[in-house]
Design a protein around this motif. Sequence first.
Motif, PDB file in Angstrom:
ATOM      1  N   VAL A 131       2.198  -1.833   4.051  1.00  0.00           N
ATOM      2  CA  VAL A 131       2.319  -0.032   3.918  1.00  0.00           C
ATOM      3  C   VAL A 131       3.695   0.741   3.798  1.00  0.00           C
ATOM      4  O   VAL A 131       4.671   0.123   4.302  1.00  0.00           O
ATOM      5  N   LYS A 132       4.147   1.280   2.436  1.00  0.00           N
ATOM      6  CA  LYS A 132       4.752   1.783   2.542  1.00  0.00           C
ATOM      7  C   LYS A 132       4.995   3.079   1.351  1.00  0.00           C
ATOM      8  O   LYS A 132       4.396   3.895   1.422  1.00  0.00           O
ATOM      9  N   VAL A 133       6.090   4.282   2.275  1.00  0.00           N
ATOM     10  CA  VAL A 133       5.605   5.344   2.005  1.00  0.00           C
ATOM     11  C   VAL A 133       7.029   5.795   0.615  1.00  0.00           C
ATOM     12  O   VAL A 133       7.932   5.254   0.987  1.00  0.00           O
ATOM     13  N   SER A 134       5.954   5.904  -0.203  1.00  0.00           N
ATOM     14  CA  SER A 134       6.922   6.907  -1.297  1.00  0.00           C
ATOM     15  C   SER A 134       6.798   8.524  -1.641  1.00  0.00           C
ATOM     16  O   SER A 134       5.605   8.187  -3.026  1.00  0.00           O
ATOM     17  N   ARG A 135       7.253   9.195  -1.485  1.00  0.00           N
ATOM     18  CA  ARG A 135       7.141  10.475  -1.636  1.00  0.00           C
ATOM     19  C   ARG A 135       6.591  10.825  -2.724  1.00  0.00           C
ATOM     20  O   ARG A 135       7.524  10.806  -4.269  1.00  0.00           O
ATOM     21  N   ASP A 136       5.739  11.407  -3.389  1.00  0.00           N
ATOM     22  CA  ASP A 136       5.350  11.732  -4.308  1.00  0.00           C
ATOM     23  C   ASP A 136       4.954  10.183  -5.777  1.00  0.00           C
ATOM     24  O   ASP A 136       5.661  11.386  -6.662  1.00  0.00           O
ATOM     25  N   ILE A 163       1.025  -1.141   0.123  1.00  0.00           N
ATOM     26  CA  ILE A 163       0.147  -0.163   0.566  1.00  0.00           C
ATOM     27  C   ILE A 163       1.025   1.147  -0.231  1.00  0.00           C
ATOM     28  O   ILE A 163       1.454   1.066   0.518  1.00  0.00           O
ATOM     29  N   TYR A 164       1.199   2.379  -1.045  1.00  0.00           N
ATOM     30  CA  TYR A 164       1.832   3.049  -1.594  1.00  0.00           C
ATOM     31  C   TYR A 164       0.723   4.290  -0.835  1.00  0.00           C
ATOM     32  O   TYR A 164       0.174   4.531  -1.122  1.00  0.00           O
ATOM     33  N   VAL A 165       2.002   5.026  -0.001  1.00  0.00           N
ATOM     34  CA  VAL A 165       1.457   6.949   0.804  1.00  0.00           C
ATOM     35  C   VAL A 165       2.509   7.447   0.917  1.00  0.00           C
ATOM     36  O   VAL A 165       3.567   7.206   0.184  1.00  0.00           O
ATOM     37  N   GLU A 166       1.684   9.262   0.840  1.00  0.00           N
ATOM     38  CA  GLU A 166       3.005   9.819   0.287  1.00  0.00           C
ATOM     39  C   GLU A 166       3.959   9.701   1.707  1.00  0.00           C
ATOM     40  O   GLU A 166       4.872  10.972   1.376  1.00  0.00           O
ATOM     41  N   ARG A 167       3.584   9.749   2.894  1.00  0.00           N
ATOM     42  CA  ARG A 167       4.145  10.508   4.041  1.00  0.00           C
ATOM     43  C   ARG A 167       4.473   9.825   5.457  1.00  0.00           C
ATOM     44  O   ARG A 167       3.135   8.958   5.145  1.00  0.00           O
ATOM     45  N   GLU A 168       4.469  10.075   6.197  1.00  0.00           N
ATOM     46  CA  GLU A 168       4.603   8.960   7.343  1.00  0.00           C
ATOM     47  C   GLU A 168       3.579   9.107   8.237  1.00  0.00           C
ATOM     48  O   GLU A 168       2.820   8.647   8.909  1.00  0.00           O
TER      49      GLU A 168
END
Length: 302
Positions: free
Chosen positions: A280-285, A236-241
């Motif tokens: 869940v993984k943070v990948s900015r932008d 699951i990609y999100v942009e911020r912590e």
Amino acid sequence: MAEKAEAFHSGFIALVGRPNVGKSTLMNAVLGEKISIVSRHAQTTRNKITGVWNGENCQAVFLDTPGMHKPRSKLGEAIRQATMDALSEVDIIVFICSCVDPMGAGDRYILSLLKDKKVPVILVLNKIDLITREELMKKVVQYSKMYDFSDIVPVSAQQAENLDTFLSVVQKYLPEGPKYFPDDMVTDQPERNIVQEIVREKLITRTRDEIPHAIGVFTEEFSERENGKVYIRCTIYVERESQKRIVIGKNGSVLKEAGKEAREEIQRLIGAPVFLDLWVKVSRDWKNKDYILRELGYKEHK
């Protein structure tokens, strides 16, 4: 002398409209199965989803397209392009509007894109269960002045009201053609794609207005184990912590609840016990990163 067999009719139908007018709900209601995810949030549908409906001596292939919007990222451009691609390859266009929403610039923008199309355009006025007959008649007159529609059909996709009329109108405009898909095939979407859409839907529902557009889900693994269980691992990609914390929830509550509900729905879909592993993984932008968009099934647009 043997009678000549009646010609078979088939075609591809694009469902277009502003976000949240009920495109996915309509397709799911027509098919009698949940193919496209449904949410009150805009941009819930991100890719073209194909649903197949078989009638008497005919087959209609519906493309549930993303709601039209002004792109603000590479993801947004990919979503917009998915709809434009659909409009260029179909035999019928179904323009869906919500009866409870005022006509807006979004409607006019979409209709401007349809001006040069050489195929029938059917107007579907959805959510008729929420307005009076007099209000509906005003809507019909209002939209009729904006575009020369081939037909206008009022429905309630949520209540499955007037769907038979809608399907009979669609059949009327289907050209002669082959049977593209077998009778028992309801969608051409791979199971792993449907799985990631189900997971995303459950997360969107639980995170409400906080981060729906920041979530992307990719099925990393989909395999059957020796014990008969199907192992599914999704990133699951999100942009911020801060978004990661929301998706996981206090003591993992949000992710656990979403995972449990998604697993139960996936089990019904594939008819086998499922072990669903969510990360869940943070990948900015990430919405502007080509390699992630390719993973998620979007075409690259220069």
